[in-house]
Motif scaffolding. Sequence first.
Motif, PDB file in Angstrom:
ATOM      1  N   LYS A 191       0.809  -1.268  -0.120  1.00 42.53           N
ATOM      2  CA  LYS A 191       0.001  -0.025   0.069  1.00 42.53           C
ATOM      3  C   LYS A 191       1.028   1.315   0.142  1.00 42.53           C
ATOM      4  CE  LYS A 191      -0.976  -0.201   4.974  1.00 42.53           C
ATOM      5  NZ  LYS A 191      -1.797  -0.013   6.272  1.00 42.53           N
ATOM      6  N   TRP A 192       0.167   2.509  -0.232  1.00 38.03           N
ATOM      7  CA  TRP A 192       0.959   3.668  -0.356  1.00 38.03           C
ATOM      8  C   TRP A 192       2.061   3.667  -1.187  1.00 38.03           C
ATOM      9  CZ3 TRP A 192      -2.794   6.617   1.040  1.00 38.03           C
ATOM     10  CH2 TRP A 192      -3.816   6.318   2.078  1.00 38.03           C
ATOM     11  N   ASP A 193       3.416   3.942  -1.055  1.00 31.38           N
ATOM     12  CA  ASP A 193       4.347   3.984  -1.863  1.00 31.38           C
ATOM     13  C   ASP A 193       5.256   2.776  -1.707  1.00 31.38           C
ATOM     14  OD1 ASP A 193       5.239   4.630   0.826  1.00 31.38           O
ATOM     15  OD2 ASP A 193       6.620   6.165   0.194  1.00 31.38           O
ATOM     16  N   LYS A 194       4.745   1.846  -1.097  1.00 36.33           N
ATOM     17  CA  LYS A 194       5.401   0.200  -0.848  1.00 36.33           C
ATOM     18  C   LYS A 194       4.452  -0.945  -1.628  1.00 36.33           C
ATOM     19  CE  LYS A 194       8.146   2.157   1.848  1.00 36.33           C
ATOM     20  NZ  LYS A 194       9.643   2.715   1.632  1.00 36.33           N
ATOM     21  N   LYS A 195       4.342  -0.279  -2.896  1.00 35.92           N
ATOM     22  CA  LYS A 195       3.680  -1.556  -3.675  1.00 35.92           C
ATOM     23  C   LYS A 195       4.575  -2.101  -4.483  1.00 35.92           C
ATOM     24  CE  LYS A 195      -1.069   0.763  -3.867  1.00 35.92           C
ATOM     25  NZ  LYS A 195      -0.812   2.117  -3.387  1.00 35.92           N
ATOM     26  N   THR A 196       4.009  -3.352  -4.707  1.00 34.07           N
ATOM     27  CA  THR A 196       4.900  -4.126  -5.867  1.00 34.07           C
ATOM     28  C   THR A 196       4.566  -4.093  -7.213  1.00 34.07           C
ATOM     29  OG1 THR A 196       3.686  -6.206  -5.502  1.00 34.07           O
ATOM     30  CG2 THR A 196       5.679  -5.884  -4.034  1.00 34.07           C
ATOM     31  N   ILE A 197       3.519  -3.383  -7.347  1.00 38.34           N
ATOM     32  CA  ILE A 197       2.937  -3.156  -8.782  1.00 38.34           C
ATOM     33  C   ILE A 197       1.979  -1.880  -8.604  1.00 38.34           C
ATOM     34  CG2 ILE A 197       1.072  -4.434  -8.663  1.00 38.34           C
ATOM     35  CD1 ILE A 197       1.177  -4.840 -11.637  1.00 38.34           C
ATOM     36  N   ASP A 198       2.157  -1.011  -9.541  1.00 34.68           N
ATOM     37  CA  ASP A 198       1.032   0.098  -9.533  1.00 34.68           C
ATOM     38  C   ASP A 198      -0.031   0.002 -10.370  1.00 34.68           C
ATOM     39  OD1 ASP A 198       0.096   2.920  -9.342  1.00 34.68           O
ATOM     40  OD2 ASP A 198       1.599   3.700 -10.734  1.00 34.68           O
ATOM     41  N   TRP A 199      -1.033  -0.547  -9.760  1.00 32.16           N
ATOM     42  CA  TRP A 199      -2.195  -1.281 -10.582  1.00 32.16           C
ATOM     43  C   TRP A 199      -3.495  -0.265 -10.490  1.00 32.16           C
ATOM     44  CZ3 TRP A 199      -6.776  -1.455  -7.852  1.00 32.16           C
ATOM     45  CH2 TRP A 199      -6.610  -1.524  -6.682  1.00 32.16           C
ATOM     46  N   TRP A 200      -3.489   0.729  -9.775  1.00 29.42           N
ATOM     47  CA  TRP A 200      -4.787   1.382  -9.569  1.00 29.42           C
ATOM     48  C   TRP A 200      -5.367   1.935 -10.781  1.00 29.42           C
ATOM     49  CZ3 TRP A 200      -9.213   1.873  -7.601  1.00 29.42           C
ATOM     50  CH2 TRP A 200      -9.633   2.919  -7.269  1.00 29.42           C
ATOM     51  N   TRP A 201      -6.511   1.841 -11.067  1.00 24.96           N
ATOM     52  CA  TRP A 201      -7.037   2.421 -12.319  1.00 24.96           C
ATOM     53  C   TRP A 201      -7.855   3.706 -11.983  1.00 24.96           C
ATOM     54  CZ3 TRP A 201     -12.169   3.461 -11.860  1.00 24.96           C
ATOM     55  CH2 TRP A 201     -12.847   2.949 -10.827  1.00 24.96           C
ATOM     56  N   GLY A 202      -8.143   4.024 -10.758  1.00 21.73           N
ATOM     57  CA  GLY A 202      -9.265   5.043 -10.521  1.00 21.73           C
ATOM     58  C   GLY A 202      -8.336   6.474 -10.126  1.00 21.73           C
ATOM     59  N   ALA A 230      -7.038   3.016  -3.869  1.00 20.59           N
ATOM     60  CA  ALA A 230      -5.810   2.351  -4.220  1.00 20.59           C
ATOM     61  C   ALA A 230      -5.336   1.748  -3.042  1.00 20.59           C
ATOM     62  CB  ALA A 230      -4.846   3.526  -4.832  1.00 20.59           C
ATOM     63  N   GLU A 231      -5.821   1.776  -1.888  1.00 24.34           N
ATOM     64  CA  GLU A 231      -5.401   1.109  -0.650  1.00 24.34           C
ATOM     65  C   GLU A 231      -6.184   0.203  -0.274  1.00 24.34           C
ATOM     66  OE1 GLU A 231      -2.529   1.994  -0.412  1.00 24.34           O
ATOM     67  OE2 GLU A 231      -2.755   3.810  -1.514  1.00 24.34           O
ATOM     68  N   PRO A 232      -5.898  -0.999  -0.023  1.00 23.46           N
ATOM     69  CA  PRO A 232      -6.830  -2.144   0.680  1.00 23.46           C
ATOM     70  C   PRO A 232      -7.252  -1.707   2.016  1.00 23.46           C
ATOM     71  CG  PRO A 232      -4.654  -2.882   0.849  1.00 23.46           C
ATOM     72  CD  PRO A 232      -4.611  -1.551   0.092  1.00 23.46           C
ATOM     73  N   PRO A 233      -8.322  -2.490   2.530  1.00 26.07           N
ATOM     74  CA  PRO A 233      -9.256  -3.460   1.779  1.00 26.07           C
ATOM     75  C   PRO A 233     -10.218  -2.778   1.021  1.00 26.07           C
ATOM     76  CG  PRO A 233      -9.907  -3.255   3.946  1.00 26.07           C
ATOM     77  CD  PRO A 233      -8.682  -2.412   3.915  1.00 26.07           C
ATOM     78  N   PHE A 234     -10.834  -3.484  -0.055  1.00 18.07           N
ATOM     79  CA  PHE A 234     -11.861  -2.824  -0.980  1.00 18.07           C
ATOM     80  C   PHE A 234     -13.263  -3.331  -0.950  1.00 18.07           C
ATOM     81  CE2 PHE A 234      -7.503  -3.910  -3.068  1.00 18.07           C
ATOM     82  CZ  PHE A 234      -7.039  -2.517  -2.779  1.00 18.07           C
ATOM     83  N   PRO A 235     -13.965  -2.860   0.044  1.00 24.98           N
ATOM     84  CA  PRO A 235     -15.342  -3.534   0.091  1.00 24.98           C
ATOM     85  C   PRO A 235     -16.339  -3.153  -1.061  1.00 24.98           C
ATOM     86  CG  PRO A 235     -15.194  -1.242   1.253  1.00 24.98           C
ATOM     87  CD  PRO A 235     -13.770  -1.642   0.637  1.00 24.98           C
ATOM     88  N   VAL A 236     -17.342  -3.671  -0.917  1.00 25.55           N
ATOM     89  CA  VAL A 236     -18.570  -3.478  -1.916  1.00 25.55           C
ATOM     90  C   VAL A 236     -19.576  -2.656  -1.085  1.00 25.55           C
ATOM     91  CG1 VAL A 236     -18.078  -5.399  -3.502  1.00 25.55           C
ATOM     92  CG2 VAL A 236     -19.699  -5.598  -1.285  1.00 25.55           C
ATOM     93  N   PHE A 237     -20.413  -2.064  -1.655  1.00 24.96           N
ATOM     94  CA  PHE A 237     -21.394  -1.219  -1.001  1.00 24.96           C
ATOM     95  C   PHE A 237     -22.442  -0.561  -1.928  1.00 24.96           C
ATOM     96  CE2 PHE A 237     -18.092   1.711  -2.562  1.00 24.96           C
ATOM     97  CZ  PHE A 237     -18.511   2.735  -3.384  1.00 24.96           C
ATOM     98  N   ASP A 238     -23.618  -0.121  -1.209  1.00 26.17           N
ATOM     99  CA  ASP A 238     -24.531   0.554  -2.232  1.00 26.17           C
ATOM    100  C   ASP A 238     -25.220   1.639  -1.512  1.00 26.17           C
ATOM    101  OD1 ASP A 238     -26.448  -0.683  -0.451  1.00 26.17           O
ATOM    102  OD2 ASP A 238     -27.347  -1.968  -1.717  1.00 26.17           O
TER     103      ASP A 238
END
Length: 697
Positions: free
Chosen positions: A583-594, A625-633
Amino acid sequence: MKTSVWIRFILATFLLQWLALSAFSQGALSYVDLVNRLHDLEYLATPPHKDEKSGSFSSYDRRSRYDAVTNTYEAWGANGDGSGYIRKEGKDIVVFEQEGPGVIWRFWSALAKEGHIKIYIDNQPVPVVDKPFRDLFETVGNEVPPMNYPNLVMTLSRGRNHYLPISYSKHCKIVLSENWGAYYHITYTSLPKSTTIPSFTGTYTKQENFALAQTDRTLGSRGYERKHYDKEVVETRQVKATPNAEVLLREVQGNKAISYFKVNFDNFLTKQEKQSLIKNLWLSITWDNDKTPSVLTPLGVFFGTAPEVYSYRSLPVGVINTSFYSNWWMPFSKSAKIKLINKGSVPYDIGFTLVTVPLSESADSLMRFHAIWHQGLNRQEQISTIKPQDVLLADFEKGNYSGWEVSGNAFGKNPVKGTLPNQSPVSDFKGSYLVNSYLNGDSSIGTLTSRKFSINKRYINFLIGGGSHLNKTGLQLLVDGKVVRTATGMESEQLFPVSWDVAEFKGKQAVLKIMDLETGGYGHILVDQITLSDQNIARTDGRALDWTFLDVKGKGRFCGLTLHVENTWEEPRQESETWWYGKWDKKTIDWWWGEGDEKFFVDGEKFPSTYGTGSEDYIGYAWSAEPPFPVFDSPFASQPFTALTGNGHTIVNRFHIADNVPFQNSFEGNLEKYKLNNWGKNNRCLFDAVVYWYQMP
């Protein structure tokens, strides 16, 4: 005699249309009326008054700007968007200021802290609201926290949302005090001057509290209950959609409106069969005598779900188990033709319920509902091998700076092979080498200046990444010693395609300068593959990041979208310290699309009246870009699904009901798309969307 009757008919028709246009935009509106707008789907079909305008004030990065001289956009990907403001007043910052009459419909923040928010109404010296910014999302007046309107004020995956209307008759100014937090959106509508509207006092009357409570209850029952009308007609039928064919669900005649429809299917379908159904069955609706449908979209995405069936409930559409519902108000004056198109190879049995309502006045004065699916407009991604007719200015594949003058210590003695120590992974450069000024982190500075060359093609194409500091990190083109073109990175370690149109300088001598003169965050630059070409590889106005989801001409209201993102990547070899990829600047891949901002250009404006701070911020959540990634409505924003690790599919939607965006002549809606369709070595990021709007026929 016939001429006189015809003239009277024309005048009467004009008067009826003028009254219809004016009814919802002029006169007196109470606070209760404004609260009811939060769930009034019928209002969306009324044409906007010429003086009705909407927009958003946000903390977007003020380095992004439009240059009227060159008709281009500079630092368009600047991403320091957590603290922007209009101006300072002492130690406070002014974040919103508008003349009345108007209404603030929505506040959003990713980090609301103890610093105060002060809301000044009608030029009064004392604010009607003066409390910690955090409390705006946690208390109503002097009531005991936490907030008890769960469908009007909610936290969606860290994002704070506030939908209690704040109205002002003459003027509104909002300031934030020190330590207020980071990131804000304030969405508003300006009403015609003839509109009488109450000014918010900071408290609510008994009647207003009842209206808020009832609206919260109405929004809470979304999907389970629908609005009923006198003289409505309810029709239910079963149909079989045969392969590679279309089936007419219903053709309704008359001056009416669709108030509700529902589609349901067999609960015993397998997961794969459901996926196939919502992808291959398309919904088509054609109004009146139109030759083309105004609604044309895969069934699933129209109802806000893809690529599988995910249950969620929003106000206008939703999914409950194996039933899809729509509450969109859809008026028509002559007919509505509703079809299902089966683009698959197997048949589907579908249940269909339709509710129509007769209209007492002609629907000719109302707008038509539209919903269209697509995979993006005006986006160019033509990164390919250099064409034989192109002139290569630099690709740095020899591993040296031959032909370039080096100053400072940022660029080292030679180009580098990709990522440097302590740098997030660099991607989407060509070949083995590139210019990367992160040699000593962000603290070093320097320049690279090319030898002179002749401009003998229309375009200069290149790849660029890194910082977005205008005139500090970037690439400049100098002609006759003057800077005539400039480009920055997008505050990402991914390189993006950029094209300059240099036709006006053809035949002249020029110089390129690569700069790293910034020592703060993202104080570095990445550059690769610079060519002269007769074909551009990206937009030439500086808006290469913008992914256009709607571009229409005419009068209407933009009402939202459902966005489906397929973002997949190869698992990185390096093990992360936390979560799946760190997370943050300690990622192994820069994957975030948003990371991309929403930008709405209304009626031909050059700078967007809505300019956001991130795709998830636009929807209503935060820090995704930071976990966890919940669903919501929620009534107006949902994330029915996202991959647990982020690697896979995400489906989100955002609906503008009270905060719809009216336009008189044109509307262009964009999201910045920070990931190319193909990024990295074997990764991809694909967007597709259904956009919802109303428009005059």
